[in-house]
Design a protein around this motif. Sequence first.
Motif, PDB file in Angstrom:
ATOM      1  N   TYR A 196       0.793  -1.214   0.000  1.00 36.86           N
ATOM      2  CA  TYR A 196       0.000   0.000   0.000  1.00 36.86           C
ATOM      3  C   TYR A 196       0.836   1.279   0.000  1.00 36.86           C
ATOM      4  O   TYR A 196       0.463   2.270  -0.639  1.00 36.86           O
ATOM      5  CB  TYR A 196      -0.962  -0.007   1.188  1.00 36.86           C
ATOM      6  N   SER A 197       1.952   1.273   0.706  1.00 38.85           N
ATOM      7  CA  SER A 197       2.788   2.479   0.731  1.00 38.85           C
ATOM      8  C   SER A 197       3.320   2.799  -0.667  1.00 38.85           C
ATOM      9  O   SER A 197       3.342   3.964  -1.088  1.00 38.85           O
ATOM     10  CB  SER A 197       3.963   2.296   1.696  1.00 38.85           C
ATOM     11  N   ALA A 198       3.746   1.757  -1.410  1.00 34.50           N
ATOM     12  CA  ALA A 198       4.221   1.964  -2.783  1.00 34.50           C
ATOM     13  C   ALA A 198       3.078   2.424  -3.685  1.00 34.50           C
ATOM     14  O   ALA A 198       3.263   3.273  -4.564  1.00 34.50           O
ATOM     15  CB  ALA A 198       4.841   0.678  -3.325  1.00 34.50           C
ATOM     16  N   ALA A 199       1.884   1.864  -3.459  1.00 31.41           N
ATOM     17  CA  ALA A 199       0.718   2.276  -4.257  1.00 31.41           C
ATOM     18  C   ALA A 199       0.416   3.749  -4.029  1.00 31.41           C
ATOM     19  O   ALA A 199       0.147   4.503  -4.984  1.00 31.41           O
ATOM     20  CB  ALA A 199      -0.492   1.427  -3.885  1.00 31.41           C
ATOM     21  N   VAL A 200       0.470   4.185  -2.758  1.00 32.31           N
ATOM     22  CA  VAL A 200       0.231   5.597  -2.440  1.00 32.31           C
ATOM     23  C   VAL A 200       1.237   6.486  -3.161  1.00 32.31           C
ATOM     24  O   VAL A 200       0.886   7.535  -3.725  1.00 32.31           O
ATOM     25  CB  VAL A 200       0.302   5.833  -0.910  1.00 32.31           C
ATOM     26  N   GLU A 201       2.499   6.071  -3.159  1.00 37.19           N
ATOM     27  CA  GLU A 201       3.553   6.855  -3.805  1.00 37.19           C
ATOM     28  C   GLU A 201       3.249   7.073  -5.288  1.00 37.19           C
ATOM     29  O   GLU A 201       3.362   8.195  -5.805  1.00 37.19           O
ATOM     30  CB  GLU A 201       4.893   6.134  -3.643  1.00 37.19           C
ATOM     31  N   HIS A 202       2.844   6.019  -5.974  1.00 38.24           N
ATOM     32  CA  HIS A 202       2.569   6.145  -7.413  1.00 38.24           C
ATOM     33  C   HIS A 202       1.278   6.920  -7.669  1.00 38.24           C
ATOM     34  O   HIS A 202       1.222   7.745  -8.604  1.00 38.24           O
ATOM     35  CB  HIS A 202       2.504   4.764  -8.058  1.00 38.24           C
ATOM     36  N   TYR A 203       0.252   6.686  -6.857  1.00 38.27           N
ATOM     37  CA  TYR A 203      -0.996   7.425  -7.061  1.00 38.27           C
ATOM     38  C   TYR A 203      -0.812   8.912  -6.778  1.00 38.27           C
ATOM     39  O   TYR A 203      -1.371   9.769  -7.489  1.00 38.27           O
ATOM     40  CB  TYR A 203      -2.108   6.863  -6.175  1.00 38.27           C
ATOM     41  N   ARG A 204      -0.043   9.237  -5.731  1.00 34.69           N
ATOM     42  CA  ARG A 204       0.185  10.652  -5.426  1.00 34.69           C
ATOM     43  C   ARG A 204       0.961  11.328  -6.563  1.00 34.69           C
ATOM     44  O   ARG A 204       0.698  12.485  -6.912  1.00 34.69           O
ATOM     45  CB  ARG A 204       0.937  10.803  -4.097  1.00 34.69           C
TER      46      ARG A 204
END
Length: 366
Positions: A232-240
């Motif tokens: 999830y942390s990596a997903a947040v990084e890409h979505y942001r």
Amino acid sequence: MLKAGRSRITNIILMPSIIVILAGCAGPTPRKPVTGETEDPVKITPQQSAEFIIVDANQTAAAGNLKKAAFMLEDLIQSQPENIKALRLLAKIYNSLGKEDKSLSLWERVFSLDPYDPDAVYETGQALASRQNWSQLRLHIQELEKSGKADNRHFLLIGRADIHLGYKTEAEKYLQKAKGLQQTDILLGKLYYGQGRYSKAETAFKRALRKNPNNYSVHLHLGYINYSRERYSAAVEHYRKATSISINDSHTYLCLAAVYQKMGDSASAIKYFENGLSLTGTPGIERKKAYNTLCRLLVKTGNIQKIYSIIRRGLKEFPDSGGLYFYWGIILLKDGSPTSAKSKFKKAAQDPIWRKAALQRFHSIH
């Protein structure tokens, strides 16, 4: 124009290097004329004249005077409409001038004269792709490939065509041959992603990011992949990153909200659901789900005042949304209005998806 053209040619002929080419550098020294004779003037053929004009136009264009170069070539093509060199150069100049339609028209003429001209095949192929004529595009490039003149650009185009035509194995083969181009990695990533081959998709997308760190589509897909793998942390990084690139795309905000919800960060999830729903572009079914999830989070966090405004706004878009009526009933119960709540649960039960949950709540009120 013709007079000016002759003047240019005369100037070029007077250059010593050109005289050597025309006279022949390997022949014997010309004899001097005897008394009463005159030297024959050097005769310039139409083809040689055209070559001089093309060289002159090319130099003029290189010096930045594109309009003058275009005028020179237009004049030449009027007298030699099948001069491929002139057509090719003028097509490139038109493209630099922003005259894409004129450029394409010339490339189509080149293609009609030489269907194995790599640039003409590519440019006409791009036009076929814009018209979604994938079968014709595929045929042209296959013919060019047989001639041995196809390159990365053409393999990328036929890879796109194969994806649209459903030839996934062929698409992968051609895209592998088009390595080195940024769009190749993006298409390979999307191809692998659609097949559920997430490791290969991730590798291809990361290659694309090395060429362009600000590619919105790549960050969006990497967000999907990391979300599906619970990173999830990596997903947040890409979505942001995606939201910073395309600030008006509601879909990315809603994706980011869903990740925060999974992470248990209700406040951030609420913020991004609201941001996403304030924008347009997301399919209706996704917006409807987002409204329902936002309402559930607002109920969970006790933000009763905000939920009323969200429900009213949502019902303007989706007047038959069982979820919105269901959560309306929930907050009416919390506000001590059981009779009004029952009416909302009854309305929610008309939505097949919410029927069971709504009727359970309805019958629990005494």
